[in-house]
Design an enzyme around this catalytic site. Structure first.
Site, short mmCIF file in Angstrom:
data_model
loop_
_atom_site.label_atom_id
_atom_site.label_comp_id
_atom_site.label_asym_id
_atom_site.label_seq_id
_atom_site.Cartn_x
_atom_site.Cartn_y
_atom_site.Cartn_z
N GLU A 41 -9.42 -4.80 4.05
CA GLU A 41 -8.15 -5.67 4.32
C GLU A 41 -8.71 -6.97 4.14
O GLU A 41 -8.10 -7.89 3.61
CB GLU A 41 -7.64 -5.41 5.77
CG GLU A 41 -7.12 -4.02 6.15
CD GLU A 41 -6.25 -3.40 4.91
OE1 GLU A 41 -5.39 -4.06 4.25
OE2 GLU A 41 -6.14 -2.10 4.81
N GLY A 63 -2.80 2.73 7.10
CA GLY A 63 -4.24 2.29 7.81
C GLY A 63 -4.31 1.08 8.45
O GLY A 63 -4.43 0.81 9.46
N1 PHE Z 1 -1.67 -2.77 1.65
C1 PHE Z 1 -2.12 -1.92 2.73
C2 PHE Z 1 -3.66 -1.64 2.25
O1 PHE Z 1 -3.83 -0.81 1.43
C3 PHE Z 1 -1.55 -0.35 2.83
C4 PHE Z 1 -0.15 -0.61 3.14
C5 PHE Z 1 0.99 -0.52 2.35
C6 PHE Z 1 0.19 -0.86 4.67
C7 PHE Z 1 2.18 -0.41 2.93
C8 PHE Z 1 1.40 -0.89 5.10
C9 PHE Z 1 2.41 -0.58 4.22
O2 PHE Z 1 -4.53 -2.23 2.56
ZN ZN Z 2 -5.10 -2.11 0.16
#
Ligand code: PHE
Ligand code: ZN
Length: 855
Positions: free
Chosen positions: A291, A254
Site C-alpha cells: 500500500e 486486504g
Molecule cells: N487497491 C487495493 C490494493 O491492492 C485492493 C482493493 C481493491 C481494496 C478494491 C479494496 C477494494 O492494494
Molecule cells: Zn494494490
C-alpha cells in the site's frame, strides 16, 4: 432477475470525460443513519473531450439540493447517477446528499465498523458518497471537513485545522475519487517520525481501536522500512507531512492505498507474538509495503480506466515482492510466490474465469481484482526486467515517473517508456497483456558429438472468448549441469519468440542435465519427460535454489500421481532424495521446510486433469495421506533430532531466520505425529508461547486426530480475540477429514461466534471449507449446496465478498459427471435467485459457461 441484464463495459469504448475538475470541497456531518455530505466542485470544459454531456455517477444517494453557480437546479436522476444542463464555461457544482453509513453492509462507500466510520471507494464506491465523475482519469485536489463528535477525524492529505467535533484536511495532490478516504472513530495511534531523502519531516501513525493498542509496532516498523527502501531502490520519496494507517475489522479486501490515509483490514496490521503467526507478520510487512508503494505506482501515477488495473497492481505487487525478497530470503520468497501463482493464477487461467492481464470487457469491475491482474501482472513485469536487464529497467522507471507524474495512464504508456529507455521493440511482448491462458512450453532434446540441442515448442490453450493464440516472448533462464554435478553452463536467458525454436550448445564433453526455467523466469508450464533419477539429481546438485526446490516438487507430484492412478507405493528414490535435503544442514531451514510440504490436493487434481484423467478427490486425499505417512516412516530417525535442533530459544522474533526454524520444527512435529499418535504435538501445543507454535501444533492435531480438547482450550483462551478466532474457525473447516467436512463446517456456521457478515469470519469458514478439496467436492453434492446457500445469503448483504468466494466453483467442470451435475445445479440455483447482485450474476454466468466448454 427483475432488472434488465447489466451491460458490459468495453476497453475499446473509452472516451475522456467532458469536464476537468479543478477543486473538490467536501463537508461531512456524520450520523449513523443520516449523514449529510455537501460537495462543492469546480468544473471546466475539457478541451480534449468531444462529448460534453454532464453526467455524474451516484448510487443510493438521497439528493437534498443541487445548484450550479449558486442557482438551484433540478437534475434528472437514474439509479446510476444524474445529468443536468451546464454552462459552456467553468462553473461550480454544489450538492447536498443524505446517506446511511450504519445501514451499509456492502462495505463499499461510507460505512460503519464497530462504531467507527470508514470508507472504501475503489473501484466505484465514491458514487455512494456523493454525485461525482467517479472514474480514475478525473483527478483533482480535495479539501475535506468532517463534523462528528468522535475523537479522531481523518481524511487524505495534510491536516489543516481541527477543534472539538471537527477537523479539516487538504490533499494538494490531484487524485481520482477512488483514492478518497475518511475515518472517524475512537482510535489510538502508535506513532513515529520519518525524514525523507528530500528533507521532509513526516508524522507516521498507525491507528487502532483502544482494545488493540500495543499491536501496531510491527506495522509501523514495516512502514518505515518500506519508505526507506522505496527511496533507496526506486528513488521515490514520500510527499505529504503525515502518513496515516487505520486498522478496520470489517473490510472486503486486504487493504487500500488511499492517498496519505491507508485503510487496512485489521488482520494485516495487528500483531503480537501471542496472537499472530510468522505468516501473519510476513503478510503485514508485505501489505504495508504494497500500500505504501502505491503512493507512486497508483496514486501519483494512476490508471486511465479500470482495464489498466494491472498498471498499478501488477507493478506494485512486483515492487512488494522485491521488497520482501530484500527483507527476507529471496529464494524462499520466490518459491512461495510461485506456489501461490500456480495455486491461484494458473487455476484461474485454466478455467472459466480466465481473462487477460488487461481484460477487454467486464460487467462488474470488482470481479477483476484477480490473481491474473495482480500476480500474473507482476510476473509480466519480472519478465520485462529480465529481458531489458536491471539497468534498463531502472532507466525505464525513471522515465515513467518523470513523464507521467500526475497522470492517469495506460499499459501503452508503460511499455512506451521501456521502448524508449532501452530501444527494444515490445510489440510481441505486449501479448502478455492481451492473451489469457498459461503458455505450455514443451521441451525435447538431443545430444550428438558434443552438441546439445533443446527443441522448444510453445502453445497456449484456448480460453473463454479467445481461440487461437499467437506465440509470446518467453524468457527461459537455464543452466546445464554435467553428469558429475558441476555446472557447465551458468544461468543464461534464451528468448523464445517462435512457436518452435531450437537452442544449441556446443563443445560439451557429455550429455548435460538441463536446469530449465530457473528462478521460474516466465509464468509458463514446462512439459518435459524426465526420469525420476534426473529430478533427484537436480534436487541434489542444482545451483539455482528455485529449481532445486522445483525438482523435488515435480518429483513429489509424479510420485503422488502414480499413487493415485496406479495405486503405486511411494518411490524410494523420492524418499531418499527428501531425506538428503532434510539432513543437509547447510540448507536454509525455511527451504527444507518447503521441501517437506507435499503438493496440495487441488494441484494434484489439476495435474491429473491436464493429463486427461478425471480426478477423484477422495483418492487424491487418500494418496496424499499415505505419502505423508510413508515420509514420516522413511525419515523416522531424523525427526527427533531435527525437532530438538530447530528449537528457538529466547524471545520471539518474527524475522525470517527464526520463522524458518519454527517452520521446519513444525514440519517435523507433523510427521512425528503420524508415528507417536500426536503425543508430542499435544505437549507442543500446551507449551507454546507464541501463535505460530500454538496454531501449528493445533493443525497437526487436527490432521492426525485428537484435537477436540485442544480446540476447546484454544476457544476458551482466545474467544475474545476476533483475529485469533478466525484461525480457529478456518483451520477446522480446512482440515476436517473429507467425510466429516460438511458436518464440521455446518456446525461452525451454527456457532454463536460465526458473525457471517464480517468478511474475515465468512472467508475463514466458507473459504476454508472451499479449500478443503475432498470435503467441498463431496460426491453427495452437500459441499456445493452448503457453499451455494451461504453465497446466496451473503450476496444480499455484501455482493463483493460473496462474488469473490464464488471462485470455489472455478474447477467444477474437471470432475466426474455426478459431481458436475451437482455443482451445476448449485450454480443454477444461485443464478435463478431474484435480486442477485451484478457481481454475483456475472460470476455465476461465467462459472456456468465451464459446463459448455467441458461438454
Ligand atoms: N487497491 C487495493 C490494493 O491492492 C485492493 C482493493 C481493491 C481494496 C478494491 C479494496 C477494494 O492494494
Ligand atoms: Zn494494490
Amino acid at each position: 432477475m427483475t432488472d434488465a441484464a447489466p451491460q458490459p463495459v468495453f476497453l475499446k469504448d473509452y472516451t475522456p470525460f467532458g469536464f476537468l475538475v479543478d477543486q473538490v470541497e467536501l463537508n461531512f456531518h456524520l450520523q449513523p443513519t443520516a449523514t449529510r455530505v455537501r460537495a462543492k466542485i469546480a468544473f471546466r470544459p475539457n478541451p480534449a473531450a468531444r462529448d460534453r454531456r454532464f453526467f455524474l455517477h451516484g448510487e443510493d444517494l438521497t439528493l437534498i439540493s443541487a445548484a450550479i453557480d449558486g442557482s438551484p437546479v433540478t437534475p434528472e436522476i437514474t439509479p446510476e447517477g444524474l445529468s443536468c444542463p451546464v454552462p459552456e464555461a467553468p462553473f461550480v457544482w454544489e450538492a447536498e446528499v443524505e446517506i446511511a453509513p450504519a445501514e451499509n453492509t456492502a462495505l463499499e462507500g461510507l460505512y460503519m465498523s464497530n462504531g467507527m466510520y470508514c470508507t472504501q471507494c475503489e473501484a466505484e464506491g465514491f458514487r455512494k458518497i456523493t454525485f461525482y465523475p467517479d472514474r480514475p482519469d478525473v483527478m483533482a485536489p480535495f479539501r475535506v471537513r468532517v463534523d462528528c463528535d468522535l475523537p479522531v477525524l481523518l481524511s487524505n492529505g495534510n491536516p489543516v485545522a481541527q477543534g472539538a467535533g471537527w477537523a479539516e484536511w487538504n490533499d494538494p495532490w490531484p487524485k481520482p475519487s477512488y483514492l478518497f478516504a475518511l475515518v472517524a472513530g475512537e482510535l489510538v495511534a502508535t506513532s513515529d517520525r520519518f525524514t525523507t531523502s528530500e528533507g521532509r519531516e513526516v508524522a507516521l501513525n498507525v491507528w487502532v481501536r483502544p482494545a488493540d493498542q500495543g499491536k501496531a509496532d510491527y506495522a509501523l516498523d514495516s512502514l518505515i522500512r518500506s519508505m526507506k527502501w522505496d527511496e533507496e531502490v526506486y528513488g521515490r520519496a514520500y510527499d505529504l507531512d503525515v502518513f496515516n494507517i487505520v486498522a478496520v475489522d470489517d473490510f472486503n479486501m486486504g487493504a487500500m492505498e488511499n492517498k496519505g490515509l491507508n485503510v487496512f483490514n485489521s488482520r494485516y496490521v495487528l500483531a503480537s507474538p501471542e496472537t499472530a503467526t510468522d505468516r501473519d507478520y510476513e503478510n503485514i510487512e508485505r501489505i504495508i509495503a504494497h500500500e505504501y508503494f502505491h503512493n507512486w505506482t497508483g496514486d501519483r501515477i494512476t490508471c486511465r480506466d479500470w482495464f489498466q488495473l494491472s498498471l498499478k497492481e501488477g507493478l506494485t505487487v512486483f515492487r512488494d515482492s522485491q521488497f520482501s525478497a530484500d527483507m527476507r530470503s529471496a529464494a524462499v520468497k520466490r518459491i512461495e510466490d510461485v506456489m501461490t501463482l500456480r495455486a491461484r493464477q494458473f487455476r484461474e487461467d485454466n478455467g472459466p474465469l480466465a481473462h487477460p492481464v488487461r481484460p477487454e470487457s467486464y460487467t462488474e469491475i470488482n470481479n477483476f481484482y484477480t490473481a491474473t491482474v495482480y500476480e500474473k501482472g507482476a510476473e509480466v513485469i519480472g519478465m520485462l526486467r529480465r529481458l531489458v536487464g536491471p539497468e534498463g529497467y531502472a532507466r525505464a522507471l525513471d522515465l515513467y515517473f518523470a513523464r507521467h507524474d500526475g497522470q492517469a495512464c495506460t499499459i501503452e504508456d508503460w511499455l512506451q517508456v521501456f521502448e524508449e529507455a532501452t530501444g527494444r521493440d515490445l510489440t510481441q511482448f505486449k501479448r502478455w497483456y492481451s492473451q489469457a491462458g498459461t503458455p505450455r512450453v514443451k521441451v525435447t532434446e538431443d545430444f550428438k558429438d558434443g552438441t546439445y540441442t533443446l527443441h522448444l515448442e510453445q502453445k497456449t490453450p484456448p480460453t473463454p472468448g479467445q481461440g487461437e493464440k499467437q506465440p509470446q516472448v518467453i524468457p527461459l533462464a537455464l543452466g546445464l549441469l554435467s553428469p558429475n554435478g558441476d555446472e557447465v553452463l551458468p544461468t543464461t536467458v534464451i528468448e523464445l519468440t517462435e512457436a518452435r525454436q531450437d537452442a544449441v550448445f556446443e563443445g560439451l564433453g557429455a550429455k548435460p542435465v538441463p536446469s530449465l526455467l530457473r528462478g521460474f523466469s516466465a509464468p509458463v508450464i514446462l512439459e518435459r519427460d524426465s526420469a525420476p533419477e534426473e529430478r533427484a539429481f537436480l534436487l541434489a546438485h542444482d545451483t539455482d535454489p528455485f529449481n532445486k526446490w522445483e525438482a523435488g516438487r515435480s518429483l513429489a507430484r509424479e510420485v503422488l500421481i502414480a499413487m493415485v492412478t496406479e495405486d503405486a507405493a511411494p518411490a524410494p528414490a523420492w524418499l531418499d532424495a527428501l531425506a538428503a535435503v532434510v539432513r543437509h544442514e547447510a540448507l536454509d531451514p525455511a527451504f527444507r521446510a518447503l521441501a517437506l510440504r507435499l503438493p496440495g490436493e487441488d494441484e494434484l487434481a489439476e495435474a491429473l486433469a491436464e493429463r486427461g484423467t478425471v480426478p477423484d478427490p477422495l483418492a487424491i486425499h487418500a494418496a496424499r495421506e499415505r505419502a505423508k505417512t510413508a515420509v514420516a516412516r522413511h525419515l523416522d530417525p531424523l525427526w527427533p533430532g531435527l525437532y530438538a535442533q530447530m528449537d528457538c530459544p529466547g524471545p520471539y522474533s518474527p524475522g525470517a531466520a527464526d520463522a524458518g526454524r519454527r517452520a521446519l520444527r513444525l514440519a517435523a512435529l507433523g510427521y512425528m505425529a503420524r508415528l507417536d499418535g500426536g503425543a508430542r504435538a499435544q505437549a507442543h501445543f500446551a507449551a507454546a508461547d507464541n501463535m505460530t507454535d500454538e496454531i501449528g501444533a493445533l493443525s497437526v492435531l487436527l490432521e492426525t486426530g485428537g484435537a477436540d480438547e485442544a480446540l476447546d482450550r484454544f476457544a476458551r483462551r482466545w474467544g475474545h480475540d476476533r483475529l485469533v478466532m478466525d484461525k480457529w474457525f478456518g483451520l477446522q473447516a480446512t482440515l476436517a477429514a473429507p467425510e466429516r467436512a460438511v458436518a464440521v463446517t455446518r456446525a461452525l456456521t451454527e456457532h454463536p461466534q460465526f458473525t457471517w457478515k464480517n468478511p474475515n469470519r465468512f472467508r475463514a469458514v466458507i473459504g476454508g471449507f472451499s479449500a478443503n478439496a475432498a470435503g467441498f467436492h463431496d460426491a453427495s453434492g452437500a459441499g456445493y449446496d452448503l457453499v451455494a446457500d451461504w453465497l446466496i445469503r451473503l450476496d444480499a448483504v455484501n455482493p463483493q465478498t460473496a462474488a469473490r468466494m464464488s471462485t470455489a466453483f472455478e474447477t467444477w467442470a474437471r470432475y466426474d459427471a455426478g459431481r458436475r451435475e451437482k455443482a451445476q445445479a448449485a450454480l443454477e440455483r444461485i443464478a435463478a435467485r431474484e435480486g442477485l447482485s451484478r457481481d454475483m450474476g456475472e460470476m455465476v454466468d461465467r462459472l456456468l459457461a465451464a459446463g459448455r466448454i467441458a461438454a
